[in-house]
Design a protein around this motif. Structure first.
Motif, PDB file in Angstrom:
ATOM      1  N   LYS A 125     -47.862  -4.472 -40.087  1.00  0.00           N
ATOM      2  CA  LYS A 125     -47.124  -5.166 -39.017  1.00  0.00           C
ATOM      3  C   LYS A 125     -46.654  -6.530 -39.488  1.00  0.00           C
ATOM      4  N   ILE A 126     -47.537  -7.248 -40.190  1.00  0.00           N
ATOM      5  CA  ILE A 126     -47.164  -8.580 -40.699  1.00  0.00           C
ATOM      6  C   ILE A 126     -45.982  -8.441 -41.654  1.00  0.00           C
ATOM      7  N   LYS A 127     -46.067  -7.436 -42.555  1.00  0.00           N
ATOM      8  CA  LYS A 127     -44.990  -7.224 -43.533  1.00  0.00           C
ATOM      9  C   LYS A 127     -43.683  -6.914 -42.823  1.00  0.00           C
ATOM     10  N   LYS A 128     -43.785  -6.049 -41.793  1.00  0.00           N
ATOM     11  CA  LYS A 128     -42.583  -5.581 -41.090  1.00  0.00           C
ATOM     12  C   LYS A 128     -41.893  -6.727 -40.342  1.00  0.00           C
ATOM     13  N   ASN A 129     -42.699  -7.515 -39.624  1.00  0.00           N
ATOM     14  CA  ASN A 129     -42.104  -8.533 -38.754  1.00  0.00           C
ATOM     15  C   ASN A 129     -41.877  -9.873 -39.422  1.00  0.00           C
ATOM     16  N   TYR A 130     -42.792 -10.257 -40.272  1.00  0.00           N
ATOM     17  CA  TYR A 130     -42.699 -11.611 -40.805  1.00  0.00           C
ATOM     18  C   TYR A 130     -42.617 -11.645 -42.322  1.00  0.00           C
ATOM     19  N   GLY A 131     -42.408 -10.514 -42.917  1.00  0.00           N
ATOM     20  CA  GLY A 131     -42.360 -10.391 -44.370  1.00  0.00           C
ATOM     21  C   GLY A 131     -41.357 -11.328 -44.998  1.00  0.00           C
ATOM     22  N   PHE A 132     -40.247 -11.574 -44.257  1.00  0.00           N
ATOM     23  CA  PHE A 132     -39.188 -12.417 -44.807  1.00  0.00           C
ATOM     24  C   PHE A 132     -39.625 -13.868 -44.976  1.00  0.00           C
ATOM     25  N   LEU A 133     -40.709 -14.240 -44.324  1.00  0.00           N
ATOM     26  CA  LEU A 133     -41.149 -15.631 -44.376  1.00  0.00           C
ATOM     27  C   LEU A 133     -42.274 -15.862 -45.388  1.00  0.00           C
ATOM     28  N   LEU A 134     -42.957 -14.780 -45.796  1.00  0.00           N
ATOM     29  CA  LEU A 134     -44.186 -14.960 -46.555  1.00  0.00           C
ATOM     30  C   LEU A 134     -44.056 -14.565 -48.014  1.00  0.00           C
ATOM     31  N   ILE A 166     -43.861 -18.137 -33.442  1.00  0.00           N
ATOM     32  CA  ILE A 166     -43.611 -17.468 -34.732  1.00  0.00           C
ATOM     33  C   ILE A 166     -42.141 -17.070 -34.829  1.00  0.00           C
ATOM     34  N   PRO A 167     -41.447 -17.492 -35.882  1.00  0.00           N
ATOM     35  CA  PRO A 167     -40.031 -17.110 -36.023  1.00  0.00           C
ATOM     36  C   PRO A 167     -39.875 -15.607 -36.229  1.00  0.00           C
ATOM     37  N   HIS A 168     -38.854 -15.082 -35.622  1.00  0.00           N
ATOM     38  CA  HIS A 168     -38.587 -13.646 -35.736  1.00  0.00           C
ATOM     39  C   HIS A 168     -37.087 -13.476 -35.939  1.00  0.00           C
ATOM     40  N   ALA A 169     -36.701 -13.100 -37.133  1.00  0.00           N
ATOM     41  CA  ALA A 169     -35.269 -13.012 -37.449  1.00  0.00           C
ATOM     42  C   ALA A 169     -34.617 -11.845 -36.722  1.00  0.00           C
ATOM     43  N   GLY A 170     -33.366 -12.038 -36.334  1.00  0.00           N
ATOM     44  CA  GLY A 170     -32.611 -10.978 -35.681  1.00  0.00           C
ATOM     45  C   GLY A 170     -31.338 -10.687 -36.447  1.00  0.00           C
ATOM     46  N   ARG A 171     -30.638  -9.665 -36.008  1.00  0.00           N
ATOM     47  CA  ARG A 171     -29.391  -9.291 -36.691  1.00  0.00           C
ATOM     48  C   ARG A 171     -28.241  -9.248 -35.705  1.00  0.00           C
ATOM     49  N   PRO A 172     -27.030  -9.555 -36.172  1.00  0.00           N
ATOM     50  CA  PRO A 172     -25.877  -9.446 -35.264  1.00  0.00           C
ATOM     51  C   PRO A 172     -25.616  -7.997 -34.883  1.00  0.00           C
ATOM     52  N   LEU A 173     -25.097  -7.804 -33.658  1.00  0.00           N
ATOM     53  CA  LEU A 173     -24.847  -6.444 -33.175  1.00  0.00           C
ATOM     54  C   LEU A 173     -23.392  -6.021 -33.382  1.00  0.00           C
ATOM     55  N   THR A 202     -20.210 -23.057 -32.878  1.00  0.00           N
ATOM     56  CA  THR A 202     -21.639 -23.142 -32.563  1.00  0.00           C
ATOM     57  C   THR A 202     -22.380 -22.929 -33.873  1.00  0.00           C
ATOM     58  N   ALA A 203     -23.603 -23.408 -33.932  1.00  0.00           N
ATOM     59  CA  ALA A 203     -24.382 -23.223 -35.169  1.00  0.00           C
ATOM     60  C   ALA A 203     -25.831 -22.959 -34.823  1.00  0.00           C
ATOM     61  N   PHE A 204     -26.448 -22.106 -35.616  1.00  0.00           N
ATOM     62  CA  PHE A 204     -27.868 -21.785 -35.441  1.00  0.00           C
ATOM     63  C   PHE A 204     -28.721 -22.745 -36.263  1.00  0.00           C
ATOM     64  N   ALA A 205     -29.930 -22.966 -35.794  1.00  0.00           N
ATOM     65  CA  ALA A 205     -30.884 -23.774 -36.566  1.00  0.00           C
ATOM     66  C   ALA A 205     -31.141 -23.067 -37.891  1.00  0.00           C
ATOM     67  N   GLY A 206     -31.063 -23.803 -38.959  1.00  0.00           N
ATOM     68  CA  GLY A 206     -31.321 -23.233 -40.281  1.00  0.00           C
ATOM     69  C   GLY A 206     -30.332 -22.152 -40.669  1.00  0.00           C
ATOM     70  N   ASP A 207     -29.205 -22.078 -39.954  1.00  0.00           N
ATOM     71  CA  ASP A 207     -28.171 -21.080 -40.206  1.00  0.00           C
ATOM     72  C   ASP A 207     -28.712 -19.646 -40.128  1.00  0.00           C
ATOM     73  N   ARG A 208     -29.757 -19.449 -39.287  1.00  0.00           N
ATOM     74  CA  ARG A 208     -30.338 -18.113 -39.139  1.00  0.00           C
ATOM     75  C   ARG A 208     -30.482 -17.785 -37.668  1.00  0.00           C
ATOM     76  N   TYR A 209     -30.141 -16.556 -37.304  1.00  0.00           N
ATOM     77  CA  TYR A 209     -30.323 -16.121 -35.920  1.00  0.00           C
ATOM     78  C   TYR A 209     -31.709 -15.513 -35.768  1.00  0.00           C
ATOM     79  N   GLY A 210     -32.377 -15.837 -34.688  1.00  0.00           N
ATOM     80  CA  GLY A 210     -33.683 -15.237 -34.418  1.00  0.00           C
ATOM     81  C   GLY A 210     -34.458 -16.072 -33.426  1.00  0.00           C
TER      82      GLY A 210
END
Lengths: 80, 380
Positions: free
Chosen positions: B14-23, B82-89, B184-192
């Motif tokens: 679960k950690i890998k799936k959800n927050y893997g991009f951060l660790l 906890i940050p959770h990255a999202g994707r554009p639809l 408009t701009a996202f914090a850290g240029d990342r959506y989530g």
């Protein structure tokens, strides 16, 4: 402590804890509805667990009450 | 495989799936070890507790309260920390072509046309692409009497200060030549969700001339998020505000927006916060929002395509500014002649930035947010 006892403790105290948690979340939702505390996916997850715990606890309680009443009735109507 | 090992594996997955991009790998292993040792420790404590005499009622109550606190902390952690990255639809521009600055100097009405061109000359009225407001863009200095002013060929910003009953506020009058100047701009240029940054940092990273904080979409999992023509979140809960590619702005109550129709028309920006501040261009006096009291505020208004107004109210600062009620803010927008107006995330978030500086006084020094509304000076 048996597994059954442990299960009873977890469900009853889980119900108490989650009940208080939801009172807090509902109040927070009133103050700041934009945050979606109750309707968020995390809130829904906790709500599901709360429902399961509450259901198990209340069914067990209802069964216990029924058993007790049956026992009392039997004792009352026991023929000498 | 024992139950504990299986549980550890599930947690790691679960950690890998959800927050893997951060660790990093080392952090992942350390986190897994901490979780596993925590679970083991708790199980051992529980076993030893169970073998002892049952606790008295007050101790059990105390334990329940402690566990409640722990559950609330974990909930908050997953809900908005906890940050959770999202994707554009997808795109929300429908059939509208991405507006480009198609104007040329020859289509811009120059100063003193009457002196050099006879009035009877049958020059056809210039036509502009969708999102090009050259026809209405002012050719005069809009910053006369303003405390801050920016005047360029593509963007004109004039900021003035006002005072309410118990508040001080800044009003920014903004003209854009092209919808692309309204960004408009996202914090850290990342959506989530949970991804935050200081608004000044976000504004500087995109070289914004002028910026205000947005709707803090990252604190929620629900609500419309459309940024620069891209759809990130389509759920329609609460009041929404959309800026179409043609520059017009609409507010919709309680998710009352036909998203498919709106996308066909072409949405450039979309927010979810509210409430709307004007009804049919008139002030609202019966707000039911629990946030209607005196608060620091950030809001936006609309006059016509390409012409917008932003009001940021300082608050919660005794002796300087308490904040403004929604009714008072609504009355200001109505008095200014706005057609629609919308309340954005206020409180500690409310920040106005002009040329790399915070120009209002955010309460308690402001806070990190997940997005900003920003304006760019040059042709985009």
């Amino acid at each position: 402590m048996s597994k059954k006892e442990l299960f009873d403790i977890v469900t009853t105290h889980g119900s108490i804890v989650l009940g208080i948690v939801f009172l807090v979340l509902v109040r927070l939702d009133m103050i700041n509805p934009a945050m979606n505390f109750v309707s968020s996916s995390e809130g829904q997850f906790l709500l599901t667990i709360f429902c399961i715990f509450a259901l198990i606890t209340s069914v067990k309680n209802a069964a216990g009450i029924h058993k007790q009443r049956l026992k009392n009735w039997k004792e009352k109507n026991r023929k000498p | 495989m024992t139950n504990r090992k299986r549980a550890d594996k599930i947690i790691m997955w679960k950690i890998k799936k959800n927050y893997g991009f951060l660790l990093t790998e080392a952090k992942k292993t350390a986190m897994l070890k901490t979780v596993a040792s925590g679970v083991k420790c708790m199980l051992e404590k529980w076993k030893s507790l169970c073998e002892k005499k049952p606790l008295p009622w007050y101790a059990i109550t105390a334990v329940d309260i402690l566990i409640t606190g722990l559950v609330l902390v974990i909930f908050a952690l997953f809900h908005h920390v906890i940050p959770h990255a999202g994707r554009p639809l997808g795109s929300t521009m429908g059939t509208v072509q991405t507006p480009a600055p198609t104007y040329t100097m020859s289509t811009v009405q120059p100063y003193g046309t009457a002196d050099v061109m006879p009035s009877s000359a049958a020059t056809p009225a210039p036509t502009y692409a969708v999102g090009d407001f050259t026809g209405t863009f002012p050719n005069y200095d809009t910053g006369v009497g303003a405390i801050y002013s920016y005047q360029s060929d593509d963007l004109k910003v004039a900021i003035t200060k006002g005072y309410g009953t118990n508040s001080a506020y800044l009003v920014a009058d903004v003209w854009v030549r092209n919808i692309k100047n309204f960004g408009t701009a996202f914090a850290g240029d990342r959506y989530g969700t949970g991804i935050t940054e200081w608004p000044l940092q976000t504004a500087n990273s995109v070289n914004a001339v002028f910026a205000v904080t947005g709707d803090y979409y990252g604190a929620r999992n629900e609500g419309l998020v459309i940024r620069n023509g891209t759809l990130y979140r389509s759920s329609l809960t609460g009041d929404t505000c959309v800026i179409y590619a043609d520059g017009s702005m609409e507010t919709h109550e309680s998710g009352n927006l036909n998203l498919d129709e709106a996308v066909k028309r072409g949405i450039w920006q979309g927010w979810n916060f509210g409430p709307e501040l004007l009804r049919d261009g008139k002030a609202i006096t019966d707000f039911t929002s629990p946030l209607r009291g005196e608060n620091p505020r950030c809001s936006m208004g609309y006059y016509e395509p390409g012409h917008y107004c932003f009001i940021v109210v300082d608050g919660r600062q005794e002796g300087y500014s308490d904040g403004m009620t929604l009714e008072e803010l609504s009355a200001i927008y109505a008095a200014k002649g706005c057609k629609t107006a919308y309340n954005l995330d206020g409180g500690q978030t409310a920040t106005m930035i002009f040329q790399g500086q915070i120009i209002n006084s955010p309460c308690e020094g402001g806070r990190r947010s997940s997005d900003i509304i920003c304006f760019f000076g040059g042709a985009q």
